[in-house]
Enzyme design. Structure first.
Site, PDB file in Angstrom:
ATOM      1  N   TYR A   1       0.900  -1.170   0.000  1.00 37.34           N
ATOM      2  CA  TYR A   1       0.000   0.000   0.000  1.00 37.34           C
ATOM      3  C   TYR A   1       0.928   1.206   0.000  1.00 37.34           C
ATOM      4  O   TYR A   1       0.912   2.011   0.904  1.00 37.34           O
ATOM      5  CB  TYR A   1      -0.853  -0.099   1.276  1.00 37.34           C
ATOM      6  CG  TYR A   1      -2.006   0.856   1.432  1.00 37.34           C
ATOM      7  CD1 TYR A   1      -3.012   0.968   0.472  1.00 37.34           C
ATOM      8  CD2 TYR A   1      -2.115   1.640   2.589  1.00 37.34           C
ATOM      9  CE1 TYR A   1      -4.083   1.823   0.661  1.00 37.34           C
ATOM     10  CE2 TYR A   1      -3.185   2.494   2.775  1.00 37.34           C
ATOM     11  CZ  TYR A   1      -4.173   2.585   1.810  1.00 37.34           C
ATOM     12  OH  TYR A   1      -5.245   3.429   2.008  1.00 37.34           O
TER      13      TYR A   1
ATOM     14  N   HIS B   1      -2.185   7.619  -3.223  1.00 40.39           N
ATOM     15  CA  HIS B   1      -3.334   6.712  -3.101  1.00 40.39           C
ATOM     16  C   HIS B   1      -3.800   6.613  -1.650  1.00 40.39           C
ATOM     17  O   HIS B   1      -4.989   6.764  -1.356  1.00 40.39           O
ATOM     18  CB  HIS B   1      -2.971   5.323  -3.645  1.00 40.39           C
ATOM     19  CG  HIS B   1      -4.028   4.292  -3.387  1.00 40.39           C
ATOM     20  ND1 HIS B   1      -5.253   4.314  -3.999  1.00 40.39           N
ATOM     21  CD2 HIS B   1      -4.049   3.211  -2.558  1.00 40.39           C
ATOM     22  CE1 HIS B   1      -5.987   3.286  -3.576  1.00 40.39           C
ATOM     23  NE2 HIS B   1      -5.279   2.606  -2.697  1.00 40.39           N
TER      24      HIS B   1
ATOM     25  N   ARG C   1     -11.872   8.673   5.956  1.00 40.64           N
ATOM     26  CA  ARG C   1     -11.649   9.048   7.359  1.00 40.64           C
ATOM     27  C   ARG C   1     -11.660  10.558   7.522  1.00 40.64           C
ATOM     28  O   ARG C   1     -12.696  11.170   7.696  1.00 40.64           O
ATOM     29  CB  ARG C   1     -10.349   8.419   7.865  1.00 40.64           C
ATOM     30  CG  ARG C   1     -10.471   6.931   8.161  1.00 40.64           C
ATOM     31  CD  ARG C   1      -9.232   6.409   8.865  1.00 40.64           C
ATOM     32  NE  ARG C   1      -8.020   6.731   8.121  1.00 40.64           N
ATOM     33  CZ  ARG C   1      -7.530   5.977   7.131  1.00 40.64           C
ATOM     34  NH1 ARG C   1      -8.098   4.841   6.822  1.00 40.64           N
ATOM     35  NH2 ARG C   1      -6.446   6.329   6.484  1.00 40.64           N
TER      36      ARG C   1
ATOM     37  N   GLU D   1      -1.493  -1.471 -10.472  1.00 42.81           N
ATOM     38  CA  GLU D   1      -0.334  -1.823  -9.649  1.00 42.81           C
ATOM     39  C   GLU D   1       0.738  -2.456 -10.530  1.00 42.81           C
ATOM     40  O   GLU D   1       0.489  -2.808 -11.687  1.00 42.81           O
ATOM     41  CB  GLU D   1      -0.731  -2.836  -8.547  1.00 42.81           C
ATOM     42  CG  GLU D   1      -1.870  -2.352  -7.671  1.00 42.81           C
ATOM     43  CD  GLU D   1      -2.045  -3.149  -6.378  1.00 42.81           C
ATOM     44  OE1 GLU D   1      -1.098  -3.862  -5.976  1.00 42.81           O
ATOM     45  OE2 GLU D   1      -3.131  -3.047  -5.779  1.00 42.81           O
TER      46      GLU D   1
ATOM     47  N   ASP E   1      -5.155  -5.325  -9.461  1.00 44.35           N
ATOM     48  CA  ASP E   1      -5.693  -5.915  -8.238  1.00 44.35           C
ATOM     49  C   ASP E   1      -7.186  -5.589  -8.151  1.00 44.35           C
ATOM     50  O   ASP E   1      -7.593  -4.595  -7.557  1.00 44.35           O
ATOM     51  CB  ASP E   1      -4.936  -5.344  -7.028  1.00 44.35           C
ATOM     52  CG  ASP E   1      -5.379  -5.981  -5.733  1.00 44.35           C
ATOM     53  OD1 ASP E   1      -5.915  -7.100  -5.773  1.00 44.35           O
ATOM     54  OD2 ASP E   1      -5.206  -5.357  -4.672  1.00 44.35           O
TER      55      ASP E   1
ATOM     56  N   GLN F   1     -15.508  -4.724   0.488  1.00 44.44           N
ATOM     57  CA  GLN F   1     -14.322  -4.323   1.257  1.00 44.44           C
ATOM     58  C   GLN F   1     -14.695  -3.452   2.451  1.00 44.44           C
ATOM     59  O   GLN F   1     -14.215  -3.657   3.565  1.00 44.44           O
ATOM     60  CB  GLN F   1     -13.369  -3.555   0.322  1.00 44.44           C
ATOM     61  CG  GLN F   1     -12.049  -3.126   0.968  1.00 44.44           C
ATOM     62  CD  GLN F   1     -11.124  -2.429  -0.036  1.00 44.44           C
ATOM     63  OE1 GLN F   1     -11.412  -2.346  -1.227  1.00 44.44           O
ATOM     64  NE2 GLN F   1     -10.001  -1.932   0.456  1.00 44.44           N
TER      65      GLN F   1
ATOM     66  N   TYR G   1     -13.580  -5.311   6.093  1.00 46.00           N
ATOM     67  CA  TYR G   1     -12.125  -5.188   6.279  1.00 46.00           C
ATOM     68  C   TYR G   1     -11.670  -4.923   7.706  1.00 46.00           C
ATOM     69  O   TYR G   1     -10.493  -5.062   8.015  1.00 46.00           O
ATOM     70  CB  TYR G   1     -11.545  -4.140   5.325  1.00 46.00           C
ATOM     71  CG  TYR G   1     -11.541  -2.717   5.828  1.00 46.00           C
ATOM     72  CD1 TYR G   1     -12.688  -1.943   5.803  1.00 46.00           C
ATOM     73  CD2 TYR G   1     -10.362  -2.147   6.325  1.00 46.00           C
ATOM     74  CE1 TYR G   1     -12.668  -0.641   6.255  1.00 46.00           C
ATOM     75  CE2 TYR G   1     -10.345  -0.838   6.781  1.00 46.00           C
ATOM     76  CZ  TYR G   1     -11.503  -0.091   6.746  1.00 46.00           C
ATOM     77  OH  TYR G   1     -11.487   1.194   7.206  1.00 46.00           O
TER      78      TYR G   1
ATOM     79  N   LYS H   1     -10.944  -8.859  -2.347  1.00 43.75           N
ATOM     80  CA  LYS H   1      -9.714  -8.914  -3.133  1.00 43.75           C
ATOM     81  C   LYS H   1      -9.353 -10.320  -3.591  1.00 43.75           C
ATOM     82  O   LYS H   1      -8.406 -10.479  -4.351  1.00 43.75           O
ATOM     83  CB  LYS H   1      -8.542  -8.399  -2.277  1.00 43.75           C
ATOM     84  CG  LYS H   1      -8.736  -7.032  -1.687  1.00 43.75           C
ATOM     85  CD  LYS H   1      -8.293  -5.958  -2.651  1.00 43.75           C
ATOM     86  CE  LYS H   1      -8.295  -4.599  -1.974  1.00 43.75           C
ATOM     87  NZ  LYS H   1      -7.787  -3.554  -2.860  1.00 43.75           N
TER      88      LYS H   1
HETATM   89 MN    MN Z   1      -4.194  -3.577  -4.056  1.00 44.25          MN
END
Ligand code: MN
Length: 419
Positions: free
Chosen positions: A133, A138, A147, A205, A237, A244, A248, A257
Site C-alpha cells: 500500500y 493513493h 476518514r 499496480e 488488483d 471491502q 475489512y 480482493k
Molecule cells: Mn491492491
C-alpha cells in the site's frame, strides 16, 4: 557480471520497430504455447517469441532444455540471478548484429515463433502473494475519502510499508475473463445483504517476482534486496469496494480482493529496468535503520489504464507512473523479511495502487470518480463510476530513455456478469 544486454547501441538482425515494447534491450520472459509446441519458456523480441528450449537444444544456450521445457518460469528463476542474467546477455548477443545464429536459418525455423500465433499462459506458480500500500497519493486519497482529510495517513504509514498477505490461487494472466464477484454488503440504513458487488474497481499496480530468499529466520537487507528480485509485471488488483468496506475491519481485505488479480504475461527483468532508475521522494520523517537504502531505487515506468465497453473504443482513464512510489521494492522486501519470513522463487509482491499527485493519475475508479461523486464520461456517451459488466480493463506500461524502450505489453481483462 556486466549487463551487456542493456547496451543502447545494440541492434537486432530481426526487424523491430523503434517504438516496440519488446526491444533487443528488453528480452522479457514468459510461458507460451502454439498448436505445435507445448507450454514452454519464451523470450519476447519484437513480433517474435524466442523458444528457449529449442535454442538450448540447438546448442546456443548454456542452460539445459529441461529447465526451459516447463509450464512455469519457477524452475528457471530458481537457478538464481547470475544464471538468468547470463542467459539474457547470451540471448542479446545471439540476436544482435553478426551473430552465428543470424546465418543459421535452419535452426531459426525451430527457434523463432510468430508472437501473434502463440497463446500466452500464467507465467508462474505463485507460492505466496503480498500486496503493499506504498503510494502516498493513493493512501492519502483513500484516507481523505473514508476518514479525515486532516489525518489522511494513519500513524504507521510513513514508518513502515503497510501490506497484507493476499490470495495466490486467483492470480490470472491477461486475456482470462472474470465474473463479477458476490459477497456481503452493508447498506447505510439497514442490515447486511448478499449479492453481486455494485462497486467493482481496478487497482493499477505493478508486482515484483522474487528469486529464492534465505532460510526461515533470516532477513534480507535493503542492500541485498535486488539480488532476490527477478523482474516485474503489470498487476490489476481487482477490488469490490462495497464488500471491502463492510468486511475489512479489523484484519484487512478478504473477499473484496480474493476473487481475481490479473497480470501481464511477460516478466521484464529488473536488469532491463536498470537504465530507468530515478530518485524517489525524500522520506520524512527519517525511517528506521533497517529501511534505509543507498542509490536510486525508484523506476520511471509510464502506466496507463483504459476502459473498453463492449464493441466500443478504448478510453484512456488514467496516466500514472511507477516512480511515484513512496516505499521502494528494496524497502518492501527488507521489511517483509525483517521478521525472519522466508520467500521463495516465484513469489509475487504487488506495489499497491499507483496514484500520482494529479487527478488524471489516480490508479483506481474509487479515486478517479471520487467515490462515485464525479463519474467519468466515455467516448460512447456512457458514464462510469465503477466497472460495469462486459467492460474490458486494459493496463499498459513502458519505460523509455535515449531512444531505448522497454515495455511490459498489457494486462487485459473482461468482466462478465455474476454467476
Ligand atoms: Mn491492491
Amino acid at each position: 557480471m556486466p549487463l551487456s544486454a542493456n547496451d543502447p547501441s545494440k541492434k537486432s538482425w530481426l526487424e523491430i520497430s523503434k517504438d516496440h515494447d519488446f526491444s533487443i534491450q528488453n528480452l522479457p520472459f514468459g510461458i507460451f504455447s502454439t498448436p505445435e509446441k507445448t507450454k514452454r519458456v519464451g523470450v519476447a523480441l519484437g513480433d517474435y517469441i524466442i523458444d528457449l528450449a529449442e535454442l538450448s537444444k540447438a546448442g546456443y544456450l548454456d542452460v539445459q532444455a529441461d529447465v526451459l521445457n516447463q509450464d512455469v518460469l519457477n524452475p528457471f528463476i530458481k537457478l538464481g540471478k547470475q544464471t538468468t542474467r547470463a542467459v539474457r546477455n547470451q540471448i542479446s548477443d545471439l540476436f544482435s548484429t553478426d551473430s552465428v545464429l543470424k546465418s543459421d536459418t535452419e535452426a531459426q525455423k525451430n527457434i523463432l515463433v510468430d508472437r501473434l500465433s502463440a497463446k500466452m499462459h500464467m507465467p508462474l506458480r505463485v507460492g505466496d502473494y503480498t500486496d503493499f500500500y506504498s503510494s502516498k497519493d493513493h493512501a492519502t486519497n483513500v484516507g481523505t475519502m473514508f476518514r479525515d482529510p486532516e489525518n489522511a495517513l494513519l500513524p504507521n504509514w510513513k514508518h513502515l510499508p503497510v501490506a497484507y498477505h493476499g490470495r495466490a490461487s486467483s492470480i490470472i494472466v491477461s486475456g482470462q475473463d472474470i465474473h463479477r464477484p458476490k459477497g456481503q454488503q452493508k447498506p447505510n440504513d439497514g442490515p447486511p445483504v448478499f449479492g453481486p458487488t455494485k462497486l467493482l474497481d481496478f487497482e493499477l499496480e505493478m508486482a515484483f517476482i522474487t528469486y529464492d530468499g534465505k532460510p526461515l529466520g533470516q532477513s534480507i537487507s535493503t542492500s541485498e534486496a535486488e539480488e532476490h528480485i527477478f523482474g516485474m509485471c503489470l498487476f490489476n488488483d481487482w477490488s469490490a469496494r462495497d464488500i471491502q468496506k463492510w468486511e475489512y475491519v479489523p484484519l484487512g481485505p478478504f473477499l473484496a480482493k480474493n476473487f481475481a488479480s490479473s497480470i501481464s504475461p511477460w516478466i521484464v527483468t529488473l536488469d532491463a529496468l536498470e537504465p530507468f532508475r530515478v530518485k524517489g521522494e525524500t522520506q520524512e520523517p527519517e525511517v528506521l535503520d533497517y529501511l534505509k537504502f543507498k542509490g536510486d531505487k525508484n523506476i520511471e515506468i509510464n502506466l496507463e489504464v483504459f476502459i473498453q465497453p463492449e464493441n466500443q473504443q478504448e478510453n484512456l482513464v488514467c496516466s500514472s507512473n511507477y516512480k511515484h512510489m513512496y516505499w521502494n521494492m528494496n524497502q518492501q522486501l527488507a521489511h517483509h523479511t525483517v521478521s525472519g519470513c522466508n520467500i521463495n522463487a516465484g513469489d509475487m509482491m504487488a506495489s499497491g495502487t499507483i496514484s500520482g499527485p494529479t487527478p488524471e493519475s489516480y490508479g483506481s475508479m474509487l479515486e478517479l470518480s471520487w467515490r462515485g461523486t464525479k463519474p467519468l464520461r466515455l467516448s460512447d456517451g456512457s458514464e462510469r463510476k465503477f466497472i460495469l459488466d462486459h467492460d474490458t480493463v486494459i493496463m499498459r506500461g513502458w519505460s523509455e530513455k535515449d531512444g531505448v524502450r522497454v515495455g511490459f505489453g498489457e494486462v487485459k481483462t473482461k468482466v462478465l456478469p455474476a454467476i
